[in-house]
Design a protein around this motif. Structure first.
Motif, mmCIF file in Angstrom:
data_model
loop_
_atom_site.group_PDB
_atom_site.id
_atom_site.type_symbol
_atom_site.label_atom_id
_atom_site.label_comp_id
_atom_site.label_asym_id
_atom_site.label_seq_id
_atom_site.Cartn_x
_atom_site.Cartn_y
_atom_site.Cartn_z
ATOM 1 N N SER A 187 0.823 -1.209 0.000
ATOM 2 C CA SER A 187 0.000 0.000 0.000
ATOM 3 C C SER A 187 0.859 1.262 0.000
ATOM 4 O O SER A 187 0.359 2.354 -0.276
ATOM 5 C CB SER A 187 -0.933 0.003 1.218
ATOM 6 O OG SER A 187 -0.195 0.056 2.425
ATOM 7 N N HIS A 188 2.133 1.125 0.287
ATOM 8 C CA HIS A 188 3.055 2.260 0.310
ATOM 9 C C HIS A 188 3.927 2.294 -0.942
ATOM 10 O O HIS A 188 4.160 3.364 -1.505
ATOM 11 C CB HIS A 188 3.947 2.189 1.548
ATOM 12 C CG HIS A 188 3.191 2.250 2.838
ATOM 13 N ND1 HIS A 188 2.846 3.435 3.450
ATOM 14 C CD2 HIS A 188 2.707 1.260 3.642
ATOM 15 C CE1 HIS A 188 2.191 3.182 4.577
ATOM 16 N NE2 HIS A 188 2.098 1.874 4.712
ATOM 17 N N VAL A 189 4.429 1.137 -1.352
ATOM 18 C CA VAL A 189 5.252 1.044 -2.561
ATOM 19 C C VAL A 189 4.309 0.985 -3.753
ATOM 20 O O VAL A 189 3.676 -0.040 -4.009
ATOM 21 C CB VAL A 189 6.165 -0.195 -2.530
ATOM 22 C CG1 VAL A 189 7.017 -0.246 -3.797
ATOM 23 C CG2 VAL A 189 7.047 -0.187 -1.297
ATOM 24 N N ARG A 190 4.212 2.060 -4.484
ATOM 25 C CA ARG A 190 3.219 2.150 -5.560
ATOM 26 C C ARG A 190 3.717 1.567 -6.879
ATOM 27 O O ARG A 190 2.915 1.203 -7.744
ATOM 28 C CB ARG A 190 2.808 3.612 -5.765
ATOM 29 C CG ARG A 190 2.372 4.313 -4.488
ATOM 30 C CD ARG A 190 1.249 3.558 -3.788
ATOM 31 N NE ARG A 190 0.058 3.542 -4.614
ATOM 32 C CZ ARG A 190 -0.916 2.653 -4.482
ATOM 33 N NH1 ARG A 190 -0.834 1.698 -3.592
ATOM 34 N NH2 ARG A 190 -1.976 2.713 -5.265
ATOM 35 N N ALA A 191 5.011 1.490 -7.047
ATOM 36 C CA ALA A 191 5.600 0.874 -8.239
ATOM 37 C C ALA A 191 7.087 0.677 -7.969
ATOM 38 O O ALA A 191 7.662 1.334 -7.099
ATOM 39 C CB ALA A 191 5.387 1.736 -9.478
ATOM 40 N N ALA A 192 7.686 -0.234 -8.718
ATOM 41 C CA ALA A 192 9.111 -0.528 -8.548
ATOM 42 C C ALA A 192 9.763 -0.693 -9.916
ATOM 43 O O ALA A 192 9.153 -1.226 -10.849
ATOM 44 C CB ALA A 192 9.304 -1.794 -7.725
ATOM 45 N N HIS A 193 10.989 -0.218 -10.015
ATOM 46 C CA HIS A 193 11.784 -0.413 -11.225
ATOM 47 C C HIS A 193 13.101 -1.054 -10.824
ATOM 48 O O HIS A 193 13.721 -0.646 -9.840
ATOM 49 C CB HIS A 193 12.049 0.919 -11.928
ATOM 50 C CG HIS A 193 12.928 0.777 -13.139
ATOM 51 N ND1 HIS A 193 14.314 0.715 -13.060
ATOM 52 C CD2 HIS A 193 12.619 0.662 -14.452
ATOM 53 C CE1 HIS A 193 14.813 0.573 -14.273
ATOM 54 N NE2 HIS A 193 13.815 0.548 -15.140
ATOM 55 N N ILE A 194 13.525 -2.065 -11.569
ATOM 56 C CA ILE A 194 14.774 -2.750 -11.262
ATOM 57 C C ILE A 194 15.614 -2.897 -12.523
ATOM 58 O O ILE A 194 15.088 -2.953 -13.630
ATOM 59 C CB ILE A 194 14.543 -4.143 -10.623
ATOM 60 C CG1 ILE A 194 13.695 -5.028 -11.541
ATOM 61 C CG2 ILE A 194 13.887 -3.996 -9.257
ATOM 62 C CD1 ILE A 194 13.497 -6.454 -11.022
ATOM 63 N N ASN A 195 16.929 -2.937 -12.339
ATOM 64 C CA ASN A 195 17.825 -3.134 -13.478
ATOM 65 C C ASN A 195 18.703 -4.373 -13.300
ATOM 66 O O ASN A 195 19.630 -4.579 -14.081
ATOM 67 C CB ASN A 195 18.697 -1.899 -13.716
ATOM 68 C CG ASN A 195 19.505 -1.469 -12.520
ATOM 69 O OD1 ASN A 195 19.019 -0.699 -11.687
ATOM 70 N ND2 ASN A 195 20.738 -1.946 -12.413
ATOM 71 N N MET A 196 18.401 -5.184 -12.310
ATOM 72 C CA MET A 196 19.001 -6.511 -12.216
ATOM 73 C C MET A 196 17.857 -7.508 -12.134
ATOM 74 O O MET A 196 17.189 -7.616 -11.114
ATOM 75 C CB MET A 196 19.919 -6.653 -11.012
ATOM 76 C CG MET A 196 20.783 -7.906 -11.138
ATOM 77 S SD MET A 196 21.843 -8.219 -9.719
ATOM 78 C CE MET A 196 20.680 -9.029 -8.649
ATOM 79 N N ILE A 197 17.613 -8.193 -13.231
ATOM 80 C CA ILE A 197 16.418 -9.022 -13.373
ATOM 81 C C ILE A 197 16.814 -10.482 -13.253
ATOM 82 O O ILE A 197 17.643 -10.970 -14.022
ATOM 83 C CB ILE A 197 15.736 -8.730 -14.725
ATOM 84 C CG1 ILE A 197 15.300 -7.262 -14.769
ATOM 85 C CG2 ILE A 197 14.552 -9.640 -14.938
ATOM 86 C CD1 ILE A 197 15.798 -6.510 -15.944
ATOM 87 N N ARG A 198 16.218 -11.158 -12.285
ATOM 88 C CA ARG A 198 16.576 -12.546 -12.020
ATOM 89 C C ARG A 198 15.333 -13.421 -11.915
ATOM 90 O O ARG A 198 15.209 -14.271 -11.039
ATOM 91 C CB ARG A 198 17.384 -12.625 -10.730
ATOM 92 C CG ARG A 198 18.713 -11.887 -10.797
ATOM 93 C CD ARG A 198 19.481 -11.994 -9.506
ATOM 94 N NE ARG A 198 19.712 -13.365 -9.117
ATOM 95 C CZ ARG A 198 20.673 -14.149 -9.621
ATOM 96 N NH1 ARG A 198 21.486 -13.661 -10.537
ATOM 97 N NH2 ARG A 198 20.826 -15.382 -9.215
ATOM 98 N N GLY A 199 14.385 -13.201 -12.791
ATOM 99 C CA GLY A 199 13.173 -14.009 -12.787
ATOM 100 C C GLY A 199 13.449 -15.435 -13.224
ATOM 101 O O GLY A 199 14.525 -15.769 -13.725
ATOM 102 N N LEU A 200 12.461 -16.282 -13.049
ATOM 103 C CA LEU A 200 12.575 -17.697 -13.379
ATOM 104 C C LEU A 200 11.888 -18.003 -14.699
ATOM 105 O O LEU A 200 11.009 -17.261 -15.147
ATOM 106 C CB LEU A 200 11.969 -18.541 -12.261
ATOM 107 C CG LEU A 200 12.540 -18.293 -10.860
ATOM 108 C CD1 LEU A 200 11.811 -19.153 -9.838
ATOM 109 C CD2 LEU A 200 14.032 -18.558 -10.825
#
Length: 405
Positions: A187-200
């Motif tokens: 409810s506080h973090v409205r969006a996030a951007h990342i530049n190290m992507i480690r999805g599966l």
């Protein structure tokens, strides 16, 4: 302390080196000797310190549940136009994140500060902390300070500064911490951007549409070359992580006692983890000096690896899984430590922005500040996937009581 440092540098006992070893065995002896000599005879920490002191530095006490009060250092740069609040974190920090021994710090944000806090819209207020155990923040003295505690620290800092809603940006450990923040404080973090992507990799059962897309879509050059980069890191570049995640204290004696040992440990990563970035000797030594002169000492920066590896609920693995609700932006850089197909990143959350870069490595904010700033402006700007996510804050200033769009 500087006199003692000069003595340590003067009496360094260098190892030998095999003929034509190059970078195959680690940091080359000739480079480390040159940097040591420059550090001893020419490098001016007081000049670097003065430049750091020109930044909007602050320090505030933050109470972390079960760990008492920690003094947290942070950069807080406000934009004259901004009504969107962005929190930038690196692991030290840098981060370093995931997977780094600590070459990163709050210094990484300094190149994007003028780009994101200028009159160009959308504009941001930026908060860039030194994580506990890093830079000029306090040391943690109890076991078990893992990613949830780092997330709690950063979240409480934002609340203390008067930002009940905010967006996050991170690479390295900052990526993982922002992911845990999104999970625990949606409810506080409205969006996030990342530049190290480690999805599966998407599976037929977990993500059938992504799975089919992955199976039948041809890979592009970044993804094909990225497989080689990922394999290199796993086989030849990630040994430090195992040491730091299992016996950080043992390594800590060397890094805390030997400035040249710390230099070599970090310099190897600065070289290997970037996309041929032309480091100057002053840049290298300033990054190293942040660790040498840190409040907690170099050994403290290693412990996040141990704690995150032991945390089965909110450790590294959880940060790679799907996080609902919080909008996600992804910037793919070709020389990141692990380079994954776009479909992998889309398993991490509701992706609203994605870009693929032709150049850039692990330290994107330092190597390619214009690229990263541009991505953030597109993501949070008018028509972007995360436009207007912070209530009443557009990033375009106000005019006659209205947000200017």
């Amino acid at each position: 302390q500087l006199e003692w440092l000069a003595q340590k540098l003067q009496y360094t006992n260098f190892p030998d080196e095999l003929d034509e070893a190059g970078w195959a065995y680690g940091a080359p002896l000739a480079d480390i000797k040159r940097l040591t000599k420059y550090w001893q005879e020419q490098y001016d920490w007081r000049k670097a310190e003065a430049a750091i002191n020109e930044l909007p530095n602050y320090r505030t006490p933050i109470d972390v549940d079960g760990f008492g009060t920690l003094g947290i250092h942070f950069i807080h740069q406000k934009s004259p136009l901004s009504h969107t609040h962005i929190k930038r974190r690196k692991a030290e920090e840098k981060r370093k994140s995931n997977i780094k021994p600590g070459p990163g710090s709050f210094l990484e944000v300094t190149k994007i500060l003028p780009l994101l806090t200028s009159s160009t819209t959308p504009s941001f207020h930026i908060v860039a902390p030194s994580l506990p155990n890093y830079g000029f923040s306090s040391a943690v003295t109890k076991r078990g300070f893992s990613l949830p505690q780092y997330a709690e620290t950063c979240h409480k800092l934002m609340l203390r500064l008067g930002y009940p809603q905010y967006v996050t940006q991170g690479g390295d450990w900052g990526c993982m911490i922002t992911r845990i923040m999104s999970l625990r404080y949606p409810s506080h973090v409205r969006a996030a951007h990342i530049n190290m992507i480690r999805g599966l990799a998407p599976t037929l059962f977990s993500n059938p549409l992504l799975y089919l897309q992955h199976q039948f879509s041809p890979s592009n050059a970044r993804e094909r070359n990225g497989a080689d980069r990922s394999n290199w890191f796993q086989k030849e570049g990630s040994g430090y992580r195992l040491q730091q995640a299992t016996k950080p204290q043992t390594l800590g004696y060397s890094l805390s006692d030997s400035p040249v040992g710390l230099l070599a440990w970090m310099y190897e990563k600065l070289h290997d983890w970037t996309d041929a970035y032309p480091w100057t000797d002053d840049e290298i030594l300033t990054w190293v000096s942040i660790y040498w002169h840190s409040a907690a000492g170099p050994a403290a920066t290693l412990r996040i690896y141990y704690e995150a590896a032991k945390d089965r609920e909110f450790g590294r693995d959880r940060s790679e899984l799907y996080v609902p609700t919080v909008k996600l932006g992804l910037s793919h850089f070709p020389k990141e430590l692990t380079v994954v197909p776009k479909t992998y990143g889309r398993t991490m959350g509701p992706v609203v922005f994605e870009s693929e870069k032709e150049k850039g490595g692990h330290f994107a904010a330092w190597e390619c500040p214009d690229e990263l700033a541009s991505d953030l402006r597109i993501m949070f700007g008018k028509g972007g996937g995360a436009a207007g996510v912070v209530d009443g804050r557009s990033g375009y200033g106000v005019e006659k009581g209205r947000a200017k769009l």
